[in-house]
Design a protein around this motif. Structure first.
Motif, PDB file in Angstrom:
ATOM      1  N   TRP A   1      27.949  15.075   0.161  1.00  0.00           N
ATOM      2  CA  TRP A   1      27.305  13.771   0.013  1.00  0.00           C
ATOM      3  C   TRP A   1      26.545  13.470   1.295  1.00  0.00           C
ATOM      4  O   TRP A   1      27.131  13.290   2.348  1.00  0.00           O
ATOM      5  CB  TRP A   1      28.344  12.686  -0.233  1.00  0.00           C
ATOM      6  N   GLY A   2      25.251  13.388   1.177  1.00  0.00           N
ATOM      7  CA  GLY A   2      24.436  13.045   2.326  1.00  0.00           C
ATOM      8  C   GLY A   2      24.254  11.542   2.430  1.00  0.00           C
ATOM      9  O   GLY A   2      24.656  10.765   1.557  1.00  0.00           O
ATOM     10  N   THR A   3      23.649  11.130   3.483  1.00  0.00           N
ATOM     11  CA  THR A   3      23.417   9.705   3.711  1.00  0.00           C
ATOM     12  C   THR A   3      22.507   9.126   2.643  1.00  0.00           C
ATOM     13  O   THR A   3      22.713   8.006   2.181  1.00  0.00           O
ATOM     14  CB  THR A   3      22.779   9.502   5.107  1.00  0.00           C
ATOM     15  N   ARG A   4      21.521   9.893   2.223  1.00  0.00           N
ATOM     16  CA  ARG A   4      20.594   9.394   1.202  1.00  0.00           C
ATOM     17  C   ARG A   4      21.304   9.140  -0.122  1.00  0.00           C
ATOM     18  O   ARG A   4      21.049   8.146  -0.794  1.00  0.00           O
ATOM     19  CB  ARG A   4      19.454  10.377   0.990  1.00  0.00           C
ATOM     20  N   LYS A   5      22.199  10.060  -0.507  1.00  0.00           N
ATOM     21  CA  LYS A   5      22.921   9.884  -1.765  1.00  0.00           C
ATOM     22  C   LYS A   5      23.820   8.651  -1.703  1.00  0.00           C
ATOM     23  O   LYS A   5      23.907   7.895  -2.667  1.00  0.00           O
ATOM     24  CB  LYS A   5      23.758  11.110  -2.080  1.00  0.00           C
ATOM     25  N   ILE A   6      24.491   8.468  -0.579  1.00  0.00           N
ATOM     26  CA  ILE A   6      25.380   7.315  -0.437  1.00  0.00           C
ATOM     27  C   ILE A   6      24.573   6.028  -0.494  1.00  0.00           C
ATOM     28  O   ILE A   6      24.964   5.072  -1.176  1.00  0.00           O
ATOM     29  CB  ILE A   6      26.184   7.425   0.876  1.00  0.00           C
ATOM     30  N   ARG A   7      23.454   5.984   0.187  1.00  0.00           N
ATOM     31  CA  ARG A   7      22.610   4.789   0.140  1.00  0.00           C
ATOM     32  C   ARG A   7      22.114   4.522  -1.273  1.00  0.00           C
ATOM     33  O   ARG A   7      22.098   3.385  -1.731  1.00  0.00           O
ATOM     34  CB  ARG A   7      21.412   4.948   1.072  1.00  0.00           C
ATOM     35  N   ARG A   8      21.711   5.567  -1.961  1.00  0.00           N
ATOM     36  CA  ARG A   8      21.201   5.407  -3.319  1.00  0.00           C
ATOM     37  C   ARG A   8      22.283   4.836  -4.240  1.00  0.00           C
ATOM     38  O   ARG A   8      22.034   3.932  -5.027  1.00  0.00           O
ATOM     39  CB  ARG A   8      20.711   6.748  -3.855  1.00  0.00           C
ATOM     40  N   VAL A   9      23.507   5.353  -4.112  1.00  0.00           N
ATOM     41  CA  VAL A   9      24.608   4.852  -4.935  1.00  0.00           C
ATOM     42  C   VAL A   9      24.902   3.402  -4.587  1.00  0.00           C
ATOM     43  O   VAL A   9      25.136   2.573  -5.471  1.00  0.00           O
ATOM     44  CB  VAL A   9      25.858   5.747  -4.757  1.00  0.00           C
ATOM     45  N   LEU A  10      24.878   3.066  -3.312  1.00  0.00           N
ATOM     46  CA  LEU A  10      25.139   1.683  -2.904  1.00  0.00           C
ATOM     47  C   LEU A  10      24.052   0.742  -3.411  1.00  0.00           C
ATOM     48  O   LEU A  10      24.348  -0.380  -3.838  1.00  0.00           O
ATOM     49  CB  LEU A  10      25.255   1.591  -1.383  1.00  0.00           C
ATOM     50  N   TYR A  11      22.803   1.165  -3.384  1.00  0.00           N
ATOM     51  CA  TYR A  11      21.715   0.329  -3.879  1.00  0.00           C
ATOM     52  C   TYR A  11      21.860   0.089  -5.385  1.00  0.00           C
ATOM     53  O   TYR A  11      21.667  -1.023  -5.869  1.00  0.00           O
ATOM     54  CB  TYR A  11      20.358   0.951  -3.590  1.00  0.00           C
ATOM     55  N   VAL A  12      22.204   1.128  -6.117  1.00  0.00           N
ATOM     56  CA  VAL A  12      22.373   0.989  -7.565  1.00  0.00           C
ATOM     57  C   VAL A  12      23.558   0.077  -7.870  1.00  0.00           C
ATOM     58  O   VAL A  12      23.485  -0.785  -8.750  1.00  0.00           O
ATOM     59  CB  VAL A  12      22.535   2.370  -8.230  1.00  0.00           C
ATOM     60  N   ALA A  13      24.659   0.230  -7.124  1.00  0.00           N
ATOM     61  CA  ALA A  13      25.823  -0.627  -7.344  1.00  0.00           C
ATOM     62  C   ALA A  13      25.506  -2.080  -7.009  1.00  0.00           C
ATOM     63  O   ALA A  13      25.921  -2.998  -7.730  1.00  0.00           O
ATOM     64  CB  ALA A  13      26.995  -0.129  -6.502  1.00  0.00           C
ATOM     65  N   ALA A  14      24.763  -2.307  -5.943  1.00  0.00           N
ATOM     66  CA  ALA A  14      24.398  -3.674  -5.571  1.00  0.00           C
ATOM     67  C   ALA A  14      23.476  -4.289  -6.626  1.00  0.00           C
ATOM     68  O   ALA A  14      23.622  -5.468  -6.975  1.00  0.00           O
ATOM     69  CB  ALA A  14      23.716  -3.676  -4.202  1.00  0.00           C
ATOM     70  N   ALA A  15      22.552  -3.515  -7.146  1.00  0.00           N
ATOM     71  CA  ALA A  15      21.646  -4.023  -8.175  1.00  0.00           C
ATOM     72  C   ALA A  15      22.411  -4.347  -9.457  1.00  0.00           C
ATOM     73  O   ALA A  15      22.163  -5.371 -10.102  1.00  0.00           O
ATOM     74  CB  ALA A  15      20.538  -3.010  -8.457  1.00  0.00           C
ATOM     75  N   ALA A  16      23.359  -3.498  -9.824  1.00  0.00           N
ATOM     76  CA  ALA A  16      24.151  -3.761 -11.031  1.00  0.00           C
ATOM     77  C   ALA A  16      25.019  -4.998 -10.853  1.00  0.00           C
ATOM     78  O   ALA A  16      25.166  -5.810 -11.772  1.00  0.00           O
ATOM     79  CB  ALA A  16      25.018  -2.546 -11.353  1.00  0.00           C
ATOM     80  N   THR A  17      25.584  -5.183  -9.670  1.00  0.00           N
ATOM     81  CA  THR A  17      26.397  -6.360  -9.399  1.00  0.00           C
ATOM     82  C   THR A  17      25.550  -7.620  -9.445  1.00  0.00           C
ATOM     83  O   THR A  17      25.969  -8.642 -10.009  1.00  0.00           O
ATOM     84  CB  THR A  17      27.080  -6.227  -8.025  1.00  0.00           C
TER      85      THR A  17
END
Length: 104
Positions: free
Chosen positions: A38-54
């Motif tokens: 898991w790179g930094t980009r993947k983690i950021r992407r997952v966090l952005y998607v989770a924040a948008a869904a929330t």
């Protein structure tokens, strides 16, 4: 054939000499990548998607809760058609009350 320029001859000779220095022993198979997958980009992407869904879920909840405020009357439900109920008639007639004799 065309004659080669002296600079081209020198470059070819240098590359040939350099190639002669490498043997099969120097070559090794590629190593598998090490470290986290898991790179930094993947983690950021997952966090952005989770924040948008929330945020979308929170907006939907707020919208649903605000549409049911007591200020606005609720709409009346549509009328429902009912079928009349038919009760079977009995064959025995209803008893007729007898006249009551009055006493003086």
């Amino acid at each position: 054939m065309s004659t080669r320029a002296p600079i081209e001859e020198r470059l070819r000779a240098a590359l040939e000499a350099r190639g002669q220095l490498i043997s099969a022993h120097d070559l090794s198979p590629a190593r598998p990548p090490a470290g986290s997958t898991w790179g930094t980009r993947k983690i950021r992407r997952v966090l952005y998607v989770a924040a948008a869904a929330t945020a979308a879920a929170a907006a939907a909840v707020v919208l649903l809760l605000s549409s049911n405020t007591p200020d606005r009357p609720r709409p009346t439900p549509p009328a429902q058609h009912s079928t009349p109920t038919v009760t079977p008639t009995s064959t025995v007639p209803d008893p007729v009350p007898s006249p009551v004799a009055s006493t003086p």
